[in-house]
Design a protein around this motif. Structure first.
Motif, PDB file in Angstrom:
ATOM      1  N   ARG A 271      34.773  30.293  30.620  1.00  0.00           N
ATOM      2  CA  ARG A 271      36.068  30.607  30.023  1.00  0.00           C
ATOM      3  C   ARG A 271      37.197  30.318  31.008  1.00  0.00           C
ATOM      4  O   ARG A 271      38.280  29.880  30.607  1.00  0.00           O
ATOM      5  CB  ARG A 271      36.121  32.063  29.557  1.00  0.00           C
ATOM      6  N   PHE A 272      36.934  30.555  32.275  1.00  0.00           N
ATOM      7  CA  PHE A 272      37.935  30.183  33.274  1.00  0.00           C
ATOM      8  C   PHE A 272      38.222  28.688  33.213  1.00  0.00           C
ATOM      9  O   PHE A 272      39.380  28.250  33.266  1.00  0.00           O
ATOM     10  CB  PHE A 272      37.466  30.558  34.672  1.00  0.00           C
ATOM     11  N   GLU A 273      37.157  27.892  33.124  1.00  0.00           N
ATOM     12  CA  GLU A 273      37.343  26.446  33.067  1.00  0.00           C
ATOM     13  C   GLU A 273      38.128  26.032  31.832  1.00  0.00           C
ATOM     14  O   GLU A 273      38.833  25.013  31.838  1.00  0.00           O
ATOM     15  CB  GLU A 273      35.978  25.745  33.090  1.00  0.00           C
ATOM     16  N   GLN A 274      37.989  26.831  30.757  1.00  0.00           N
ATOM     17  CA  GLN A 274      38.675  26.514  29.515  1.00  0.00           C
ATOM     18  C   GLN A 274      40.130  26.982  29.542  1.00  0.00           C
ATOM     19  O   GLN A 274      41.037  26.239  29.179  1.00  0.00           O
ATOM     20  CB  GLN A 274      37.947  27.178  28.334  1.00  0.00           C
ATOM     21  N   LEU A 275      40.369  28.217  29.965  1.00  0.00           N
ATOM     22  CA  LEU A 275      41.696  28.816  29.841  1.00  0.00           C
ATOM     23  C   LEU A 275      42.439  28.924  31.170  1.00  0.00           C
ATOM     24  O   LEU A 275      43.642  29.186  31.181  1.00  0.00           O
ATOM     25  CB  LEU A 275      41.578  30.217  29.212  1.00  0.00           C
ATOM     26  N   GLY A 276      41.712  28.760  32.280  1.00  0.00           N
ATOM     27  CA  GLY A 276      42.362  28.789  33.582  1.00  0.00           C
ATOM     28  C   GLY A 276      42.753  30.164  34.067  1.00  0.00           C
ATOM     29  O   GLY A 276      43.561  30.286  35.001  1.00  0.00           O
ATOM     30  N   LYS A 277      42.194  31.228  33.479  1.00  0.00           N
ATOM     31  CA  LYS A 277      42.517  32.586  33.920  1.00  0.00           C
ATOM     32  C   LYS A 277      41.690  32.914  35.160  1.00  0.00           C
ATOM     33  O   LYS A 277      40.468  33.039  35.092  1.00  0.00           O
ATOM     34  CB  LYS A 277      42.227  33.593  32.809  1.00  0.00           C
ATOM     35  N   LEU A 278      42.398  33.089  36.267  1.00  0.00           N
ATOM     36  CA  LEU A 278      41.696  33.279  37.531  1.00  0.00           C
ATOM     37  C   LEU A 278      40.875  34.565  37.543  1.00  0.00           C
ATOM     38  O   LEU A 278      39.844  34.644  38.215  1.00  0.00           O
ATOM     39  CB  LEU A 278      42.704  33.288  38.687  1.00  0.00           C
ATOM     40  N   GLU A 279      41.300  35.568  36.766  1.00  0.00           N
ATOM     41  CA  GLU A 279      40.545  36.821  36.754  1.00  0.00           C
ATOM     42  C   GLU A 279      39.129  36.617  36.204  1.00  0.00           C
ATOM     43  O   GLU A 279      38.193  37.327  36.595  1.00  0.00           O
ATOM     44  CB  GLU A 279      41.270  37.910  35.959  1.00  0.00           C
ATOM     45  N   ASP A 280      38.963  35.658  35.271  1.00  0.00           N
ATOM     46  CA  ASP A 280      37.617  35.351  34.777  1.00  0.00           C
ATOM     47  C   ASP A 280      36.736  34.819  35.902  1.00  0.00           C
ATOM     48  O   ASP A 280      35.563  35.198  36.030  1.00  0.00           O
ATOM     49  CB  ASP A 280      37.682  34.325  33.640  1.00  0.00           C
ATOM     50  N   LEU A 281      37.302  33.933  36.720  1.00  0.00           N
ATOM     51  CA  LEU A 281      36.520  33.366  37.823  1.00  0.00           C
ATOM     52  C   LEU A 281      36.219  34.425  38.877  1.00  0.00           C
ATOM     53  O   LEU A 281      35.106  34.464  39.422  1.00  0.00           O
ATOM     54  CB  LEU A 281      37.280  32.193  38.446  1.00  0.00           C
TER      55      LEU A 281
END
Length: 1137
Positions: A271-281
């Motif tokens: 999901r980080f790769e999709q949306l770029g939300k650093l908190e996911d990573l």
């Protein structure tokens, strides 16, 4: 059934064996087969709970005995055979021996054959057999194995009703096999079947059932796979929800918990790769770390969790550009590969990821060892993977990428051909519709574009554009690699526009590049690269007949964003600065709203990036081989020119110092005294000293150069260990410097020196710095207390300076003065006959070169210098600091020389009006001058090394004569002759003596400048070894060898030669040679030089080696026939104080 990022297959839930454990307390009066069965079951349970391989080994042995002791018609026979197969299959997963798996399949097939169709155990037996055949498929990639797996699990499902306790597990396993077939063949119906089967398995399993988390996990995996295929965000959200629920339902102590944490992290990373939300990573990294921490060493799943953790750290590096993440990823991949034997089915995946991380580090740091490691590791992965295996195209793709990058570095056409062949094969092995097809097409297009650059065939470029176009069109909307593919398409279209001039290509390239920038997250590490392409396209259109009114403004905007992007590679940002300032300089009338000093402000920003471009974590050889140094040279040159044009001469000198000899400056920075810091902040000072010592040692690669017998080589760690250590300490060093600069009074700690701090460089005379640029050339003369005078050189355009350098080097090559050893140079050659024919006789050519240097450079400069120095009975001392092509030219010998020495015409030369020295940087002149007391009998201590018969080299017998001359003139001397002149003995002697004289062969290595060396009796004393030594009490080094001050023409601003190496090691003055010297001339020069030096020591005061060399040159050229033997006396030069 492996995930796309190379993690280990997800094990099926339940229904995996029919093992029945016994609670029989003792073995009294039990039959042997029963006793052995119970012991086997207990040992197997011990393995499952503790990961004890010895227990697994005992279990297998006991099952073998039990099977042999059981009658064929005994009711326990089938269970024992099946469980033996299960134990063998388990050992295969741990050890990777294929024989174990083949035996497991044999016994499980036997158990199935012995079991009637209507037996209640039939489904479990079929499932166990399917699991083992699945393992063989994962190892061998045989499509018929996968089909058999699906058949077996389909049959097992058909045998049990919905109410059967094993029904959910069998549905789950059948779903996994369909998903695996989808990953191999790319047929969407397999993936849809997998999702439906997993959903049904979850539905049939009540909450609280121990298998529920595993079923939820596998259902999440199938949704994640469909997201990767179709790009529907709802699938990814479902995957995250299912994975999270699975992890929540499982307590920390449960053996399945790490797997669930790992997969939950994988879906969040997606999901980080999709949306770029650093908190996911960040959450993914934390989950992967927990999975690793909860799994003991030796557990067969540990490598998979390490691998996933490496993936998430690598993703954060690619996003934020933080090197510590890349180092963490490499360490995690290395550990995963180390823990996995070659026969393990997932070893290729781990090797592939390990290799890919090395290539990523190569892209960031430019160290060729990383690229070689990448090729080696991915080649190994390919060898371990049979044709037909679903992962084979991925491994081929990665190998092709690495080979293509090596071609770009080495220009070995074989690498490019192999890269294209491997990539084409990867494409051919991947069916249309496969989710990875677009990646393979994109990379094939990039390699064909590289081939176009090599051969110039438009057909290759057209094919590249076709592949790039197909990659973009095949990719689902929102694919995380979409911006990268659009970038490549835009780049190839720009190339075709440059070749053909079709404006439609340019417009489409701008559209693709614009879309690429729009899709890329704002904080992505590659953003500067994408912005630079877009800005370059606007710039291209601006300079074409199709220019639009806002092209310049739009280009400037994107270049400005690129240069200020904090997460991007410093080199990309520096290049953006160069493009920004180039436009600003070319079209100042278009940017009248910008501040007056906008150009200088931009260059100031660019110069601030220079220290970050050349990373201390690399060894020196890697830094010199990096692509950053030439770019730095161009930017610094332009910045200095802009500052001079603005009348900011002091600023220009500071900037020139910042951008020259960057690698030398880094090495010297590690040796900076820390007195003030030690007094106020002793703990920080101690930490910085320790880290600096480690980095000094790691900066060179001495084990590559020392003779095999030296103890130093024996203690060297592995190359990978050295790299990991130096990279870790470089990161610590950067953090310490940042921390120190935040302290009161230390905000300028180790920042480039200001003009005022550089003033002491001109204590012994003016320092002349020459900047050559395509727009103008100028001299900056530092004298007095921070006074800088500018002398324009209107007769010296860059093209003329380059031409003079080419003329000189062509002459030297023709006469073999750049590749002959001292032993090959004979005095009878002093009339400079021999060699290939040139347009004019060598003396005439050299006379012309020296005259051009005089007329266009030295004469106008000295006309000003002589007005700045006070009148004196001695000649003034001038130190030259030339840049660009002038760094290789003999300014110290410039002049008008008569063709015939017998004429009464007096020569006009620099040697008649000044004594010359050279310096690579102003900072090299800031060392304290050496002063001696008249009649001092303790100074100097001289080490004299002569090598008349170095093994595998031409003999140079006069080196011994030369050494005897020196020892007769210098009282306290140690002479290491012939066999005594070993590398170790010389290094130890240098540490104990004030002066060192090396009369031996010198070798300039043009492939790897840090391997330029002095040839000693048992090996080579290389520049890389010298750079690792610091001799604070050293004064004078005389390098009576060939080419010790030649340098590398590709690194003109870096002074990569042995003379500079001796300055770096601590010597204050160095005598070197610009090209090969004669074994017959050298003793003459040294007799005069040391005679004058001995007189200076006897008289006391400040030593002046430059004046001693000047006298030696005067004496040499005054002899009949020697004045015009330029190639004999001109090469001797002085560096330093």
């Amino acid at each position: 059934m492996s995930s796309s990022d190379g993690a280990e297959p997800h094990p099926p839930a339940s229904a995996e064996s029919s093992l029945a454990t016994s609670s029989t307390p003792n073995f009294n009066n039990l039959p042997l087969h029963t006793e052995m069965r119970i012991m086997a079951e207990r040992a197997y349970e011990q393995y499952k709970t503790r990961g004890d391989l010895d227990a697994l080994e005992m279990s297998i042995q006991c099952y073998h005995i039990a099977m042999g002791a059981t009658e064929d018609d005994h009711p326990e026979k089938v269970a024992i055979i099946n469980n033996l197969g299960l134990a063998l299959s388990t050992r295969f997963k741990c050890v990777g021996e294929l024989q174990d798996l083949e035996e497991a399949i044999f016994f499980e097939q036997l158990a199935d054959a012995l079991t009637p169709h209507d037996s209640p155990d039939k489904p479990s037996l079929l499932s166990n057999l399917a699991l083992s055949i699945l393992s063989r498929f994962e190892r061998e990639g045989r499509a018929d194995d996968l089909e058999e797996v699906i058949r077996l699990w389909t049959h097992a499902v058909e045998l049990v009703p919905d109410s059967h306790v094993h029904r959910p597990g069998l549905l789950n396993n059948l779903g996994l096999s369909h998903q695996t077939r989808f990953e191999q063949l790319g047929k969407l119906e397999d993936l849809e079947s997998a999702i439906a089967l997993h959903a049904r398995a979850v539905e049939l399993t009540p909450d609280g059932h121990p298998d529920k988390p595993s079923l939820l996990n596998n259902s999440g995996n199938s949704h994640q796979t469909r997201f990767e295929q179709l790009g529907k965000l709802e699938d990814l959200e479902s995957a995250i929800e299912l994975h999270a629920r699975a992890a929540e339902l499982t307590p920390d102590g449960h053996p399945g918990k790490p797997l669930l944490l790992n997969n939950s992290g994988n879906s969040l990373k997606k999901r980080f790769e999709q949306l770029g939300k650093l908190e996911d990573l960040e959450s993914a990294i934390a989950l992967h770390a927990r999975a690793v921490d909860l799994t003991p060493d030796g557990h067969p799943d540990k490598p998979s969790w390490l691998n996933s953790s490496g993936n998430s750290h690598l993703a954060r590096f690619e996003q934020l550009g933080r090197l510590e993440d890349l180092e963490s990823a490499i360490a995690l991949y290395a550990r995963a590969a180390e823990l996995t034997p070659d026969g393990h089915p997932h070893k290729p995946s781990l090797l592939n990821n390990f290799g890919t991380s090395h290539q990523t580090r190569f892209e960031r740091l430019g160290l060729i060892e990383d690229l070689e490691s990448a090729i080696k590791l991915v080649t190994h992965a390919n060898k371990l993977t049979p044709d037909g295996h679903p992962s084979k195209p991925r491994w081929l793709n990665n190998l092709a990428k690495s080979l293509a990058r090596r071609y770009e570095r080495t220009r070995n056409s074989e690498d490019l051909e192999n890269a294209i062949a491997h990539q084409s094969r990867a494409v051919d092995l991947t069916p249309d519709g496969h989710p990875g097809k677009h990646t393979l097409l994109n990379n094939l297009g990039t390699m064909l574009q590289i081939k176009f650059g090599q051969l110039g065939s438009l057909g290759d470029l057209d094919q590249a554009i076709t592949h790039h176009t197909n990659a973009v069109s095949l990719a689902p909307e929102g694919h995380p690699d979409g911006p990268h593919w659009l970038y490549n398409l835009g780049n190839s279209l720009r190339e075709r526009f440059n070749q053909v001039g079709n404006v439609l290509d340019l417009e489409e390239a701008i559209r693709c590049s614009t879309h690429s920038v729009e899709l890329l997250p704002k904080n992505h590490a590659e953003r500067a690269s994408n912005l630079r392409l877009l800005g370059g396209l606007f710039d291209t259109r601006l300079h074409s007949p199709h220019a639009q009114a806002d092209d310049a403004t739009r280009a400037m905007e994107v270049f400005l964003e690129a240069m200020q992007h904090p997460n991007s590679h410093p080199l990309e940002r520096l290049r953006a600065c160069n493009q920004y300032t180039g436009l600003l300089s070319e079209f100042p009338h278009l940017f009248t709203t910008l501040p007056r000093h906008a150009l200088l402000d931009a260059y100031k920003y660019a110069l601030g990036l220079v220290p970050r471009c050349i990373w201390m974590g690399n060894n020196v050889r890697g830094r010199y081989a990096s692509k950053e140094l030439p770019v730095i040279g161009v930017v610094v040159n332009s910045a200095v020119t802009a500052a001079i044009s603005a009348g900011e001469y002091g600023l220009a000198l500071e900037w020139l110092e910042t951008g020259r000899a960057v690698v030398w400056s880094q090495v010297l920075q590690l040796r900076t005294p820390l007195d003030d810091l030690q007094r106020l902040h002793p703990r920080l000072a101690d930490d910085l000293y320790h880290v600096s010592q480690v980095l000094q040692h790691a900066a060179s690669s001495p084990s590559d150069s020392l003779p095999p017998s030296t103890e130093y080589r024996k203690t060297q760690p592995s190359l990978e260990g050295q790299a990991q250590s130096s990279h870790t300490y470089a990161l610590k060093y950067e953090k310490l410097i940042t921390q120190i600069r935040e302290l009161d009074g230390f905000k300028d700690f180790l920042l480039p020196k200001t003009l005022l701090q550089l003033t002491d460089a001109c204590v012994s005379g003016p320092v002349v710095v020459i900047n050559v640029h395509e727009s103008r050339s100028d001299t900056l003369i530092l004298h007095g207390v921070g006074d800088v005078v500018c002398v324009p050189l209107p007769d010296l355009p860059l093209s003329r300076a380059t031409n003079i350098q080419s003329q000189l080097w062509d002459l030297l090559r023709a006469k073999r003065f750049l590749n002959r050893s001292r032993g090959e140079m004979r005095d009878e050659d002093s009339d400079e006959r021999g060699g290939r024919a040139t347009a004019m006789d060598p003396p005439d050519m050299m006379r012309k070169i020296l005259a051009d240097l005089w007329n266009w450079i030295v004469k106008p400069i000295m006309g000003v210098v002589l007005t700045l120095v006070p009148p004196s009975t001695t000649l003034p001392h001038v130190t030259w600091c030339p840049t660009g092509p002038l760094a290789f030219l003999p300014l110290h010998a410039a002049g008008i020389y008569p063709k015939h020495e017998s004429t009464n015409t007096h020569p006009q030369t620099i040697m008649d009006i000044a004594v010359s020295s050279y310096t690579p940087t102003l900072e090299a002149l800031l060392k304290p001058r050496t002063k001696v007391t008249a009649g001092d009998t303790k100074y100097p201590k001289a080490l004299v090394v002569s090598q008349p018969a170095t093994p595998n080299c031409d003999s140079i017998p006069n080196t011994r004569t030369e050494a005897e001359i020196i020892t007769s003139l210098i009282g306290q001397s140690t002479h290491l002759n012939d066999t005594g002149g070993t590398v170790q003995a010389v290094l130890e002697g240098m540490a104990m003596h004030d002066w060192v004289h090396l009369a031996c062969h010198g070798v300039q290595n043009r492939t790897d400048p840090t391997n330029s060396a002095f040839a000693l009796y048992d090996g080579r004393l290389t520049l890389s070894i010298l750079m690792s030594h610091h001799l604070p009490n050293a004064d004078l080094a005389v390098l009576s060898a060939c080419q010790t001050a030649t340098g590398d023409e590709k690194l003109s601003e870096e002074a990569v030669h042995l003379a500079a190496g001796m300055l770096n090691a601590g010597y204050k003055s160095v005598i070197g040679t610009m090209w090969s010297i004669s074994d017959y001339i050298a003793p003459e020069v040294m007799r005069v030089f040391y005679t004058v030096m001995a007189e200076q020591v006897e008289a006391g005061g400040e030593l002046q080696p430059a004046y001693a060399l000047h006298e030696a040159m005067k004496a040499l050229r005054s002899k009949p026939g020697r004045m015009n033997a330029f190639l004999r006396w001109v090469p001797f030069v002085h560096f330093g104080l």
